[in-house]
Motif scaffolding. Structure first.
Motif, PDB file in Angstrom:
ATOM      1  N   ARG A  11       2.695   3.307  -1.546  1.00 25.79           N
ATOM      2  CA  ARG A  11       1.152   2.895  -2.606  1.00 25.79           C
ATOM      3  C   ARG A  11       1.066   1.681  -3.466  1.00 25.79           C
ATOM      4  O   ARG A  11       0.443   1.880  -4.178  1.00 25.79           O
ATOM      5  CB  ARG A  11       0.237   4.187  -3.062  1.00 25.79           C
ATOM      6  CG  ARG A  11      -0.933   4.564  -3.038  1.00 25.79           C
ATOM      7  CD  ARG A  11      -1.448   5.489  -3.424  1.00 25.79           C
ATOM      8  NE  ARG A  11      -2.874   5.653  -3.312  1.00 25.79           N
ATOM      9  CZ  ARG A  11      -3.921   6.659  -3.454  1.00 25.79           C
ATOM     10  NH1 ARG A  11      -3.749   7.580  -4.178  1.00 25.79           N
ATOM     11  NH2 ARG A  11      -4.927   6.722  -3.471  1.00 25.79           N
ATOM     12  N   ARG A  12       1.869   0.880  -3.167  1.00 26.24           N
ATOM     13  CA  ARG A  12       1.447  -0.533  -3.507  1.00 26.24           C
ATOM     14  C   ARG A  12       2.272  -0.480  -5.099  1.00 26.24           C
ATOM     15  O   ARG A  12       1.508  -1.147  -5.922  1.00 26.24           O
ATOM     16  CB  ARG A  12       0.078  -1.186  -3.648  1.00 26.24           C
ATOM     17  CG  ARG A  12      -0.627  -1.315  -1.930  1.00 26.24           C
ATOM     18  CD  ARG A  12       0.550  -2.684  -1.105  1.00 26.24           C
ATOM     19  NE  ARG A  12      -0.469  -3.165  -0.157  1.00 26.24           N
ATOM     20  CZ  ARG A  12      -0.165  -2.683   0.903  1.00 26.24           C
ATOM     21  NH1 ARG A  12       1.270  -1.993   1.174  1.00 26.24           N
ATOM     22  NH2 ARG A  12      -0.397  -3.109   2.203  1.00 26.24           N
ATOM     23  N   ARG A  14       2.373   2.313  -6.967  1.00 21.91           N
ATOM     24  CA  ARG A  14       2.698   3.345  -7.138  1.00 21.91           C
ATOM     25  C   ARG A  14       3.330   4.486  -7.326  1.00 21.91           C
ATOM     26  O   ARG A  14       3.661   4.754  -8.513  1.00 21.91           O
ATOM     27  CB  ARG A  14       1.228   3.983  -6.675  1.00 21.91           C
ATOM     28  CG  ARG A  14       0.873   5.474  -7.477  1.00 21.91           C
ATOM     29  CD  ARG A  14      -0.473   6.851  -7.051  1.00 21.91           C
ATOM     30  NE  ARG A  14      -0.929   7.517  -7.392  1.00 21.91           N
ATOM     31  CZ  ARG A  14      -1.213   8.456  -6.777  1.00 21.91           C
ATOM     32  NH1 ARG A  14      -1.434   9.177  -5.940  1.00 21.91           N
ATOM     33  NH2 ARG A  14      -1.207   9.531  -7.650  1.00 21.91           N
ATOM     34  N   SER A  17       5.431   3.525 -10.382  1.00 24.71           N
ATOM     35  CA  SER A  17       4.517   4.324 -12.135  1.00 24.71           C
ATOM     36  C   SER A  17       4.864   5.364 -12.269  1.00 24.71           C
ATOM     37  O   SER A  17       5.151   6.226 -13.425  1.00 24.71           O
ATOM     38  CB  SER A  17       2.988   3.653 -12.605  1.00 24.71           C
ATOM     39  OG  SER A  17       1.987   4.160 -11.058  1.00 24.71           O
ATOM     40  N   ILE A  18       4.744   6.281 -11.136  1.00 22.41           N
ATOM     41  CA  ILE A  18       4.650   7.686 -11.207  1.00 22.41           C
ATOM     42  C   ILE A  18       5.921   8.516 -11.257  1.00 22.41           C
ATOM     43  O   ILE A  18       6.214   9.084 -12.616  1.00 22.41           O
ATOM     44  CB  ILE A  18       4.653   8.411  -9.381  1.00 22.41           C
ATOM     45  CG1 ILE A  18       3.499   8.242  -9.369  1.00 22.41           C
ATOM     46  CG2 ILE A  18       5.522   9.183  -8.973  1.00 22.41           C
ATOM     47  CD1 ILE A  18       2.759   8.856  -8.145  1.00 22.41           C
ATOM     48  N   ALA A  90       3.812  10.186  -3.240  1.00 24.75           N
ATOM     49  CA  ALA A  90       3.270   9.327  -4.462  1.00 24.75           C
ATOM     50  C   ALA A  90       2.919   8.162  -3.420  1.00 24.75           C
ATOM     51  O   ALA A  90       2.962   6.877  -3.533  1.00 24.75           O
ATOM     52  CB  ALA A  90       4.322   8.748  -5.285  1.00 24.75           C
ATOM     53  N   SER A  92      -0.013   7.113   0.045  1.00 26.11           N
ATOM     54  CA  SER A  92      -1.782   7.052   0.561  1.00 26.11           C
ATOM     55  C   SER A  92      -1.771   8.306   1.330  1.00 26.11           C
ATOM     56  O   SER A  92      -2.993   8.824   1.576  1.00 26.11           O
ATOM     57  CB  SER A  92      -1.531   5.907   1.355  1.00 26.11           C
ATOM     58  OG  SER A  92      -0.541   5.745   2.596  1.00 26.11           O
ATOM     59  N   SER A 162      -4.508  -2.304   0.757  1.00 23.28           N
ATOM     60  CA  SER A 162      -4.132  -2.657  -0.480  1.00 23.28           C
ATOM     61  C   SER A 162      -5.968  -1.511  -1.339  1.00 23.28           C
ATOM     62  O   SER A 162      -5.084  -1.345  -2.691  1.00 23.28           O
ATOM     63  CB  SER A 162      -4.119  -3.443  -1.008  1.00 23.28           C
ATOM     64  OG  SER A 162      -4.642  -4.496  -0.909  1.00 23.28           O
ATOM     65  N   LYS A 166      -6.418   1.344  -4.109  1.00 24.15           N
ATOM     66  CA  LYS A 166      -7.059   1.263  -5.053  1.00 24.15           C
ATOM     67  C   LYS A 166      -8.722   2.055  -5.194  1.00 24.15           C
ATOM     68  O   LYS A 166      -8.655   2.602  -6.858  1.00 24.15           O
ATOM     69  CB  LYS A 166      -7.166  -0.264  -5.816  1.00 24.15           C
ATOM     70  CG  LYS A 166      -6.459  -0.740  -5.663  1.00 24.15           C
ATOM     71  CD  LYS A 166      -7.086  -2.450  -6.030  1.00 24.15           C
ATOM     72  CE  LYS A 166      -4.762  -3.473  -6.091  1.00 24.15           C
ATOM     73  NZ  LYS A 166      -6.008  -4.544  -5.968  1.00 24.15           N
ATOM     74  N   SER A 168      -8.380   4.979  -4.035  1.00 27.93           N
ATOM     75  CA  SER A 168      -8.070   6.830  -3.203  1.00 27.93           C
ATOM     76  C   SER A 168      -8.339   7.057  -2.934  1.00 27.93           C
ATOM     77  O   SER A 168      -9.002   8.395  -2.160  1.00 27.93           O
ATOM     78  CB  SER A 168      -7.987   7.428  -4.530  1.00 27.93           C
ATOM     79  OG  SER A 168      -8.034   6.756  -6.207  1.00 27.93           O
TER      80      SER A 168
END
Length: 308
Positions: A11-12, A14, A17-18, A90, A92, A162, A166, A168
């Motif tokens: 997810r580009r 994500r 960060s997760i 994590a 899309s 993308s 962003k 969602s």
């Protein structure tokens, strides 16, 4: 020991960060773990194989990423010993997480894995394709040939994806790509052989999908009756002379209803052989298997041990 296979680029970005949030939680709880970060397609498969090949001990592997990451992990597993799979979504689409009703919050998902109360022993599928060289690909959620495969192929290089992510809007990313592929789609003649005995012919097939779980494409419920623990594939065939009928099928799937369109046919089977006269795009869990005219599918019943 927990082994985490993480796709930081899911997810580009994500996924990265997760993972940072998950790692903070692991350190807070003093959990013994080891992490493997993927850098390119195929890495997750290789990590899973390395961790389980020849291993007779109990192993807990946690995939952090999208359905494609889980697909690679599943494809690489060697079931020599006891393997338990955990999943922190994590991506899309997250169709597997949707089907298993996993928490959307990644930390809550991790806590369920660290303190498991419920397990499921799930089916998975195997797709076989190729002539000169034969390939076998496992799938956790679904596999398909035709328009749904073309949508998955297009999304691999979809520049606008993308922007949707962003917002969602994973489901609508697939819907947008689906509309584009609907315009381009051309049907094919062919047949499907169910369980080696029942032959179903078609003249205007736009796609054929085989499901372990009901959803694909970020929440499109193409197989409402699919049961991940019954040892069967749920097959959806879209065969129609009128391309416009596909719109009704897509809308029904979008809102989670079984299509009553006459062009939509549904079957259950343990294995299926599909032949189409023109090469069509093929996918497993959204991952490309290129374009094929012949594929075989089978269900491996009650084999995948998962924390839910």
């Amino acid at each position: 020991m927990y082994y985490f296979i993480v796709n930081p680029n899911s997810r580009r970005g994500r996924g990265e960060s997760i993972w940072k949030k998950l790692e903070e939680t692991l350190r807070t709880y003093g959990v013994d773990y080891q992490v493997f970060l993927t850098e390119k397609p195929g890495d997750a498969r290789g990590f899973a194989r390395t961790l389980t090949e020849g291993c007779r001990d109990s192993t807990i592997i946690v995939a952090v990423g999208g359905d494609g990451t889980v697909n690679e992990v599943l494809d690489g597993l060697c079931f020599c010993g006891s393997v338990t799979l955990g999943y922190v979504p994590a991506g899309s689409g997250n169709d597997l997480a949707r089907s298993l009703k996993l928490p959307k919050n990644p930390v809550k998902c991790l806590k369920k894995i660290l303190h498991p109360e419920h397990y499921k022993i799930l089916d998975y599928g195997v797709l076989t394709y190729g002539e000169d060289e034969v390939f076998h690909r496992r799938f956790a959620v679904s596999a398909g040939i035709g328009m749904d495969g073309a949508v998955c192929h297009s999304l691999l290089n979809f520049k606008a994806k993308s922007r949707f992510l962003k917002l969602s809007a994973g489901k609508f990313t697939y819907l947008f790509a689906g509309v584009i592929q609907l315009i381009k789609a051309k049907p094919s003649k062919g047949y499907i052989l169910l369980n080696g005995v029942r032959k179903v012919e078609f003249n205007h097939a736009y796609f054929i999908s085989a499901h372990i779980h009901p959803y694909e494409g970020g929440g499109f419920k193409f197989a409402p009756d699919a049961d991940s623990e019954d040892g069967q594939l749920s097959i959806c065939i879209m065969n129609t002379r009128k391309k416009g009928n596909l719109i009704q099928v897509l809308l029904s799937a979008l809102f989670g209803r079984k299509s009553l369109n006459k062009g939509a046919r549904f079957y259950t089977c343990r294995e299926a052989l599909i032949h189409v006269e023109q090469p069509m795009a093929v996918h497993v869990d959204g991952e490309s298997c290129f374009c094929q005219t012949d594929v075989q599918l089978r269900c491996i019943g009650k084999r995948l041990h998962m924390i839910v």
